[in-house]
Design a protein around this motif. Structure first.
Motif, PDB file in Angstrom:
ATOM      1  N   UNK A  23      37.955  40.839  45.565  1.00 36.63           N
ATOM      2  CA  UNK A  23      37.341  42.164  45.513  1.00 36.63           C
ATOM      3  C   UNK A  23      38.403  43.172  45.097  1.00 36.63           C
ATOM      4  N   UNK A  24      38.050  44.174  44.284  1.00 38.22           N
ATOM      5  CA  UNK A  24      39.045  45.188  43.909  1.00 38.22           C
ATOM      6  C   UNK A  24      39.532  45.955  45.128  1.00 38.22           C
ATOM      7  N   UNK A  25      40.791  46.378  45.088  1.00 36.83           N
ATOM      8  CA  UNK A  25      41.373  47.093  46.229  1.00 36.83           C
ATOM      9  C   UNK A  25      40.796  48.495  46.368  1.00 36.83           C
ATOM     10  N   UNK A  26      40.351  49.062  45.255  1.00 32.84           N
ATOM     11  CA  UNK A  26      39.750  50.394  45.284  1.00 32.84           C
ATOM     12  C   UNK A  26      38.479  50.399  44.457  1.00 32.84           C
ATOM     13  N   UNK A  27      38.049  51.567  44.025  1.00 32.50           N
ATOM     14  CA  UNK A  27      36.895  51.665  43.146  1.00 32.50           C
ATOM     15  C   UNK A  27      37.263  51.075  41.790  1.00 32.50           C
ATOM     16  N   UNK A  57      34.070  42.768  41.587  1.00 33.02           N
ATOM     17  CA  UNK A  57      34.442  41.521  42.253  1.00 33.02           C
ATOM     18  C   UNK A  57      34.542  40.400  41.228  1.00 33.02           C
ATOM     19  N   UNK A  58      35.563  39.566  41.360  1.00 30.62           N
ATOM     20  CA  UNK A  58      35.761  38.424  40.469  1.00 30.62           C
ATOM     21  C   UNK A  58      35.457  37.138  41.220  1.00 30.62           C
ATOM     22  N   UNK A  59      34.764  36.212  40.558  1.00 31.36           N
ATOM     23  CA  UNK A  59      34.382  34.933  41.145  1.00 31.36           C
ATOM     24  C   UNK A  59      34.965  33.838  40.267  1.00 31.36           C
ATOM     25  N   UNK A  60      35.843  33.014  40.826  1.00 26.69           N
ATOM     26  CA  UNK A  60      36.442  31.935  40.041  1.00 26.69           C
ATOM     27  C   UNK A  60      35.880  30.593  40.482  1.00 26.69           C
ATOM     28  N   UNK A  61      35.365  29.828  39.504  1.00 25.35           N
ATOM     29  CA  UNK A  61      34.723  28.545  39.772  1.00 25.35           C
ATOM     30  C   UNK A  61      35.599  27.362  39.355  1.00 25.35           C
ATOM     31  N   UNK A  62      36.885  27.582  39.170  1.00 27.05           N
ATOM     32  CA  UNK A  62      37.830  26.547  38.749  1.00 27.05           C
ATOM     33  C   UNK A  62      37.441  26.014  37.367  1.00 27.05           C
ATOM     34  N   UNK A  63      37.559  26.868  36.388  1.00 32.10           N
ATOM     35  CA  UNK A  63      37.197  26.521  35.022  1.00 32.10           C
ATOM     36  C   UNK A  63      36.561  27.683  34.301  1.00 32.10           C
ATOM     37  N   UNK A  64      36.031  28.621  35.053  1.00 27.32           N
ATOM     38  CA  UNK A  64      35.442  29.844  34.494  1.00 27.32           C
ATOM     39  C   UNK A  64      35.511  30.931  35.557  1.00 27.32           C
TER      40      UNK A  64
END
Length: 472
Positions: free
Chosen positions: A235-239, A285-292
Motif C-alpha cells: 500500500x502507498x505510504x501516503x496519498x 496499492x500494488x499486488x504481486x503474483x510472482x510473475x506479474x
C-alpha cells in the motif's frame, strides 16, 4: 509444513461453527472491463457502480497481442447484478481419506487444509449477500474473472521502446503465477471497500492447501495459510496521487491477514503477523503474483489521470511545438498512440544520460562499447552513443509516450522519460514510480518502468527531456 500449538490444538471437535471473525474472507464473482459494455446494472441504477480497476504493469495500454475477453492489461470491477460473495461458515475436522467425499458438494465453497496424511481441516463457506467476489489467476477457466500471465520483464537490459512495447504478452515456459492466484472481495454498499485474499476457488469451488503448504491454526482456533509463491501487496505510504511514496511489501494470507515477507518467496516458514495493517486495497496499492504485478486504482484516483483523449491532445501539443533535431534540423514528431512497435522516421530519440532529444542518426558510437548494427540501423539496445551536444556517453533510444493513463499520477505535460527505456510521461509520474521497488524473482526488488517493465538505471531512473524548438 508450518504448524503451531500443541497436538491437542490439532484435534478439536469434528466440526464447529465459525465465529464471524475468521478475518475478512469471502470468495467468487466475474469481471468487467472498461472497454466492454457493462451488463451488471441494476434496473434502478443510473450508472454502474465501479469498485476500481486493476492494471497490469509492463503493458503500455494493451497486451502485445491485443486485449481479448478476460485476458487483458486492464480490468474494471463493477457491482454485479447479484451478489456472489462468500464468507466462512463451518469448520470440519476429518480424516484425510474422507476429504474428497466431504468436498463432493460442488455448490458449496470450501477451503481444505491438509495437516497430515491422516488429518485435514475443511472450512465451509456460505453465500454472502453483502459482497461481490472477483478471482484472478493464470487459469482460463470460467471462474477466473481476470486471466493474468507472466509479464516478460526486460530486466536490467535496455529495452527501448520497441522491446518495451512488445514485452509482456507471452507466457514463460513455466509460469510462476498460480492458476487461482487471488480473490478480491468488494462490499456492495458504500464506501465499496475492496479486500484482497490469497488463493482463488477452482472449478469445484474449492481451495486446497496441501501438506507442504504453509498453514497454521490461529489463536482463535481457526485456520489460515499461504500459497506456494505468495501474494504480495504494497500500500502507498501516503496519498498515491498527491504525495506518492512507497510503503512496505507484505504478504497476504488465504484469510486476508497481513504478514512480513518470508525469507524467500516459497519458504514454508511464514513471516511475522503485522497486526496494524490490513488487506484493504487503496488507490495505488500494488499486488504481486510472482510473475506479474497489478496496480489497483480507485474511481477517485482515476479522476486525476489522463484519458486516452487527453493523452492524444498532449501528443498533438508536443508535435505542434515543432521540436527539431539540433544537428539535422529536421522536425520531430511523436507517432500516434496506436503505433507502438515500429519506429517512425520522424520519431524523437534521446540520450538518456543527458536528456538531449535528437532525430535518429547513425553515428556517435563509441567503438569500445559496440559497433553499429547491420546496415547502420542499430537498435536502441545496441552499444552506447556520445551526445553531440554535451559529449556525455550513454544509451540512445527512441521516445515513446506512455499510453496507459491509469499508470499516471497526474495529467501534467509529458516532460520526462524513464531511463533507459524512453517512455515519456509527466514529471510527477516518473518521480513517483522511480521510488517504488517492484518484486523480481524470489527475493529481489528493482524500480522499473510501469509501461514496459524495464529496470530503471542512472541516479534517478528518469531524465528531463531537452527539446530544441524550431530555428525559424
Amino acid at each position: 509444513m508450518v504448524l503451531e500449538g500443541s497436538s491437542e490444538a490439532l484435534c478439536p471437535p469434528p466440526s464447529l461453527e465459525l465465529r464471524p471473525s475468521c478475518n475478512k474472507s469471502q470468495p467468487s464473482p466475474p469481471l468487467s472491463s472498461s472497454s466492454q459494455a457493462h451488463d451488471g446494472l441494476f434496473p434502478e441504477d443510473k450508472e454502474p457502480v465501479k469498485y476500481g480497476e486493476l492494471i497490469v504493469l509492463g503493458h503500455n495500454g494493451s497486451l502485445a497481442n491485443g486485449d481479448k475477453g478476460r485476458r487483458r492489461s486492464r480490468l474494471a470491477l463493477y457491482k454485479r447484478p447479484k451478489a456472489n460473495g462468500v464468507k466462512p461458515d463451518v469448520i470440519h475436522n476429518v480424516s484425510t481419506p474422507l476429504v474428497s467425499k466431504a468436498l463432493s458438494n460442488k455448490s458449496q465453497h470450501s477451503i481444505s487444509y491438509t495437516l497430515s496424511r491422516s488429518h485435514s481441516v475443511i472450512v465451509e463457506y456460505t453465500h454472502d449477500t453483502n459482497t461481490d467476489m472477483f478471482q484472478i489467476g493464470r487459469s482460463t477457466e470460467s471462474m477466473i474473472d481476470f486471466v493474468v500471465t507472466d509479464t516478460a520483464n526486460s530486466g536490467s537490459g535496455q529495452g527501448g521502446g520497441v522491446a518495451g512495447e512488445g514485452g509482456g504478452g507471452g507466457q514463460s515456459a513455466q509460469s510462476t503465477i498460480s492458476r487461482y492466484a487471488c480473490r478480491i472481495m468488494c462490499e456492495r454498499s458504500a464506501p465499496y471497500t475492496a479486500r484482497i485474499y490469497a488463493a482463488g476457488f477452482d472449478s469445484s469451488k474449492n481451495i486446497f492447501l496441501g501438506e507442504r503448504a504453509a498453514k497454521w491454526r490461529t489463536s482463535d482456533g481457526l485456520m489460515d495459510g499461504l500459497t506456494t509463491n505468495g501474494v504480495l501487496v504494497m500500500h502507498p505510504a501516503g496519498e498515491f496521487v498527491s504525495e506518492p511514496a512507497p510503503g512496505v511489501w507484505r504478504e497476504i494470507s488465504v484469510c486476508g491477514n497481513v504478514f512480513a515477507l518470508r525469507e524467500t518467496r516459497s519458504a514454508q516458514q511464514r513471516g511475522k503477523l503485522v497486526e496494524n495493517e490490513s488487506n484493504t486495497l487503496q488507490d495505488g496499492s500494488l499486488i504481486d503474483l510472482c510473475g506479474a504485478t497489478l496496480l489497483w486504482r480507485t474511481p477517485a484516483g482515476l479522476r486525476h489521470t489522463p484519458t486516452l483523449k487527453q493523452l492524444e491532445s498532449l501528443r498533438q501539443e508536443l508535435n505542434a511545438a515543432r521540436p527539431q533535431c539540433p544537428v539535422g534540423f529536421n522536425t520531430l514528431a511523436f507517432p500516434s498512440l496506436a503505433q507502438r512497435e515500429i519506429v517512425d522516421k520522424k520519431q524523437p530519440w534521446v540520450y538518456v544520460n543527458c536528456g538531449h532529444v535528437h532525430g535518429y542518426h547513425n553515428w556517435g558510437y563509441r567503438k569500445e562499447k559496440g559497433p553499429a548494427g547491420p546496415g547502420g540501423t542499430a537498435p536502441a539496445s545496441t552499444g552506447e552513443r556520445e551526445c553531440p551536444m554535451c559529449r556525455r556517453v550513454g544509451p540512445y533510444v527512441p521516445l515513446w509516450l506512455g499510453c496507459e493513463g491509469g499508470l499516471y499520477l497526474d495529467a501534467g505535460p509529458p516532460t520526462h522519460a524513464f531511463c533507459p527505456c524512453g517512455h515519456v510521461c509527466s514529471e510527477k509520474t516518473v518521480v513517483g514510480w522511480s521510488q517504488i521497488p517492484l518484486p523480481h524473482g524470489t527475493h529481489a526488488f528493482h524500480a522499473a518502468c510501469p509501461f514496459c517493465g524495464t529496470w530503471l538505471t542512472g541516479e534517478q531512473g528518469h531524465i528531463k527531456l531537452i527539446f530544441q524548438g524550431p530555428v525559424d
